[in-house]
Design an enzyme around this catalytic site. Structure first.
Site, PDB file in Angstrom:
ATOM      1  CD1 TRP A  32      -1.025   2.384   2.189  1.00 52.22           C
ATOM      2  CD2 TRP A  32      -2.846   1.724   1.087  1.00 52.22           C
ATOM      3  NE1 TRP A  32      -1.925   3.425   2.213  1.00 52.22           N
ATOM      4  CE2 TRP A  32      -3.062   3.048   1.543  1.00 52.22           C
ATOM      5  CE3 TRP A  32      -3.869   1.092   0.360  1.00 52.22           C
ATOM      6  CZ2 TRP A  32      -4.239   3.741   1.309  1.00 52.22           C
ATOM      7  CZ3 TRP A  32      -5.048   1.784   0.136  1.00 52.22           C
ATOM      8  CH2 TRP A  32      -5.221   3.095   0.605  1.00 52.22           C
ATOM      9  CG  MET A  33       2.428   5.224  -2.246  1.00 50.11           C
ATOM     10  SD  MET A  33       3.421   5.489  -3.726  1.00 50.11           S
ATOM     11  CE  MET A  33       2.229   5.223  -5.028  1.00 50.11           C
ATOM     12  CG  ASN A  34      -1.592   6.794   2.266  1.00 51.17           C
ATOM     13  OD1 ASN A  34      -0.985   5.873   2.757  1.00 51.17           O
ATOM     14  ND2 ASN A  34      -2.040   7.795   3.003  1.00 51.17           N
ATOM     15  CG  ASP A  35      -1.092  11.121   2.281  1.00 54.01           C
ATOM     16  OD1 ASP A  35      -1.980  10.483   1.717  1.00 54.01           O
ATOM     17  OD2 ASP A  35      -1.231  11.669   3.387  1.00 54.01           O
ATOM     18  CD  GLN A  51       1.837   8.600   5.623  1.00 52.87           C
ATOM     19  OE1 GLN A  51       0.952   8.195   6.354  1.00 52.87           O
ATOM     20  NE2 GLN A  51       3.031   8.934   6.085  1.00 52.87           N
ATOM     21  CD1 TRP A  59      -4.033   4.181   4.757  1.00 50.90           C
ATOM     22  CD2 TRP A  59      -5.537   3.715   6.340  1.00 50.90           C
ATOM     23  NE1 TRP A  59      -3.934   5.149   5.731  1.00 50.90           N
ATOM     24  CE2 TRP A  59      -4.847   4.887   6.711  1.00 50.90           C
ATOM     25  CE3 TRP A  59      -6.528   3.227   7.187  1.00 50.90           C
ATOM     26  CZ2 TRP A  59      -5.127   5.574   7.884  1.00 50.90           C
ATOM     27  CZ3 TRP A  59      -6.805   3.908   8.361  1.00 50.90           C
ATOM     28  CH2 TRP A  59      -6.109   5.079   8.692  1.00 50.90           C
ATOM     29  CB  SER A  96       1.420  13.232   5.541  1.00 51.25           C
ATOM     30  OG  SER A  96       0.994  12.158   4.748  1.00 51.25           O
ATOM     31  NE  ARG A 159      -4.766  13.478   9.327  1.00 55.32           N
ATOM     32  CZ  ARG A 159      -5.958  13.456   9.906  1.00 55.32           C
ATOM     33  NH1 ARG A 159      -6.067  13.609  11.210  1.00 55.32           N
ATOM     34  NH2 ARG A 159      -7.051  13.322   9.175  1.00 55.32           N
ATOM     35  CD  GLU A 214      -6.880  13.822   5.749  1.00 49.58           C
ATOM     36  OE1 GLU A 214      -6.605  12.926   6.542  1.00 49.58           O
ATOM     37  OE2 GLU A 214      -7.360  13.600   4.621  1.00 49.58           O
TER      38      GLU A 214
HETATM   39  N1  DQQ Z   1      -2.949  10.412   5.067  1.00 51.64           N
HETATM   40  C1  DQQ Z   1      -1.993  10.366   6.132  1.00 51.64           C
HETATM   41  C2  DQQ Z   1      -2.301  11.528   6.993  1.00 51.64           C
HETATM   42  C3  DQQ Z   1      -3.010  12.444   6.075  1.00 51.64           C
HETATM   43  C4  DQQ Z   1      -3.826  11.518   5.241  1.00 51.64           C
HETATM   44  C5  DQQ Z   1      -2.091   9.049   6.816  1.00 51.64           C
HETATM   45  C6  DQQ Z   1      -4.259  12.089   3.930  1.00 51.64           C
HETATM   46  O1  DQQ Z   1      -1.156  12.099   7.557  1.00 51.64           O
HETATM   47  O2  DQQ Z   1      -3.747  13.376   6.775  1.00 51.64           O
HETATM   48  O3  DQQ Z   1      -1.674   7.993   5.980  1.00 51.64           O
HETATM   49  O4  DQQ Z   1      -4.471  11.114   2.949  1.00 51.64           O
END
Ligand code: DQQ
Length: 550
Positions: A32-35, A51, A59, A96, A159, A214
């Site tokens: 998994w990858m996000n931000d 992330q 997630w 993040s 955050r 965010e």
């Molecule tokens: N993703 C992160 C947070 C951010 C959110 C957590 C936004 O820090 O607020 O993986 O996609």
């Protein structure tokens, strides 16, 4: 850290078994990858942190930071993980954050940790060895957290610290996203030493009813140049405006404001109100974007997380989730009312087999196949010229929401001017197609251009999201051609309308139009003819994404 870096690329399935893996959009080998986190350029090397869940394709709040580097923002080397949740101040997740390159060429990283009490706090880390060109190892500051949760804020509403900026008096500023009672807030902090931070009496900005903000981003743009501006510009003068980008969590949308920042008064005055429908970086799937100033080419670059719209079962089966958008340069439009975004020029390194033609009429109800390129992995530019615009239909006054107009009038619904555009990732029988198209209407003696990306026929698969997205494009078709650029990369379709005024990114999962079976068409399903004034399309080479050997 030792973890994912031992595997070589050959351990991952071949493209034929993984038809949705991208060729030139950034992806980790698996999981998994996000931000995007902490993008920066340090001594000519580009860094992308992100992330990451090293344990699987779904997630998980207990996030890690993965780390990749590049010399050109196209080809990437995946390094070992940068941050793991190991300390009391981040034991429940490393969320993040952003990088700042301090004077003296010293990079630092600020990120959100979830502490032992499940509170979100802000932490500082520095590279272990500045002589390592890839800055592989990072050391967390022993005095973390450097910013604790404000008393009045819920533990999970604080955050994503921004890149910091330097003020004339030598002190630093940063923003942290938050909310209180559904009012989105960008808290402003200042510090003289980077370790002790004080919250300003008033936040830089807040808007009631918008919920949690965010991945806030805050940066200057020139009013009269396409160049980028360093986040720490001192004495910005009237040549600069500031963009405040907010990820509206409740809606998963990246919206932004353009306005004036006054360092003396510590305030920000946006020119418009924040709304969910106008001034979005992208009207499709594009979230948690983050920008950085690239001193090598004097530009501001932005990248964002593009999530899956596939079923969870399919995500689990293929073992990965999430791609990064193709890096975009961004700058302020001449009208100073919106940003323009365009794929970074390095994309040309991947171009091959160009096909192009000029001045081709597309009669109403016709289409034209673009032959000679790999249609599943392509960069396509097309411009349309319209005559007899006075024939355009009047815009129904009740049609105010472009996303709704596009959903209710998909690519099969004939109009006068439009739908015309591209059919990407199309099967030969057109049962599968992703239509990116325009419609032109008259409104009060002027013209309105609507851009849609219609995923309703993008896949024969059931049980997956096939939304249609739409937005207006701020151009006058009497003066300007209607242009579209679309990056097609197996399961992502990234479109730029009006030379970057309106962007729509989508994820698609064709079952027939995969690999060499995919085709590309220009089409016009309106009743009026349109002219393709210019088309240029390229097959795209595969970017190299390698895992560093130990
Ligand atoms: N993703 C992160 C947070 C951010 C959110 C957590 C936004 O820090 O607020 O993986 O996609």
């Amino acid at each position: 850290m030792s973890n994912s870096s031992n595997a070589s690329e050959s351990l991952f399935p071949a493209t034929s078994e993984q038809p949705y893996r991208t060729a030139f959009h950034f992806q980790p080998p698996q999981n998994w990858m996000n931000d995007p986190n902490g993008p920066m350029c340090y001594n000519g090397v580009y860094h992308l942190f992100y992330q990451y869940n090293p344990f699987g394709p779904l997630w998980n709040l207990r996030m890690y930071w993965a780390h990749s580097v590049s010399h050109d923002l196209i080809n990437w080397i995946h390094l070992d993980l940068a941050f793991a949740p190991t300390e009391p101040f981040d034991i429940n997740g490393c969320l993040s954050g952003s990088a700042t390159v301090l004077p003296g060429n010293k990079p630092i990283m600020l990120y959100t940790g979830i502490d032992t009490e499940n509170r979100q706090v802000q932490n500082l880390a520095v590279p272990k060895d500045l002589s390592d060109p890839y800055l592989r190892e990072w050391v967390k500051h022993t005095g973390n957290p450097i910013i604790s949760l404000p008393e009045e804020i819920q533990p999970d509403d604080f955050r994503d610290p921004t890149t910091t900026w330097l003020e004339e008096d030598g002190t630093w500023r940063l923003l942290v996203g938050s909310q209180k009672d559904k009012t989105g807030i960008a808290f402003l902090y200042h510090s003289g030493d980077f370790v002790n931070w004080t919250k300003s009496d008033s936040p830089l900005h807040k808007v009631s009813g918008t919920g949690m903000w965010e991945c806030v981003d805050f940066f200057p743009v020139w009013v009269d140049s396409t160049n980028g501006v360093d986040t720490s510009i001192i004495n910005p003068s009237n040549r600069v405006k500031h963009v405040l980008k907010l990820g509206i969590q409740d809606h998963g949308k990246d919206c932004y404001l353009i306005g004036k920042y006054s360092a003396d008064k510590e305030n920000y005055v946006p020119e418009d109100e924040l709304t969910l429908s106008t001034l979005r970086l992208d009207y499709g799937m594009y979230y948690a974007s983050k920008s950085f100033f690239d001193p090598v080419k004097n530009r501001r670059i932005m990248t964002a997380w593009v999530n899956e719209s596939d079923s969870e079962a399919d995500v689990i089966a293929r073992g990965w989730s999430g791609v990064q958008s193709f890096p975009r340069s961004l700058w302020l439009d001449k009208n100073q009312k919106q940003l323009l975004q365009w794929p970074i020029e390095e994309i040309e390194m991947l171009h091959q087999n160009e096909v192009s033609f000029h001045n081709k009429k597309l009669d109403g109800g016709s289409s034209l196949e673009v032959l000679g390129i790999t249609a599943s992995q392509a960069d396509v530019k097309i411009s349309f010229k319209l005559a007899n615009l006075e024939e355009a239909e009047e815009l129904d006054p009740s049609w105010v929401d472009p996303q709704l107009i596009c959903s209710e009038n998909d690519a099969s619904k004939k109009g006068k001017f439009g739908p015309f555009g591209l059919l990407a990732l199309a099967s030969s029988d057109l049962r599968e197609q992703t239509a990116i198209f325009f419609r032109v209407f008259r409104k009060n003696g002027r013209y309105v251009v609507l851009m849609c990306s219609d995923q309703s026929r993008s896949s024969m698969k059931n049980g997956i999201e096939k939304r249609t997205y739409g937005a207006f494009v701020d151009i006058d078709p009497q003066q300007d051609e209607i242009s579209l650029r679309t990056l097609i990369d197996h399961s992502i379709v990234e479109s730029f309308g009006g030379r970057g005024k309106t962007c729509i990114t989508t994820r698609v999962y064709p079952t027939l139009a995969i690999g060499e079976q995919a085709r590309l068409f220009a089409f016009n399903h309106g009743t009026e003819s349109v002219e393709i004034s210019e088309l240029s399309a390229w097959s795209m080479k595969k970017a190299q994404m390698k895992v560093e050997e130990p």
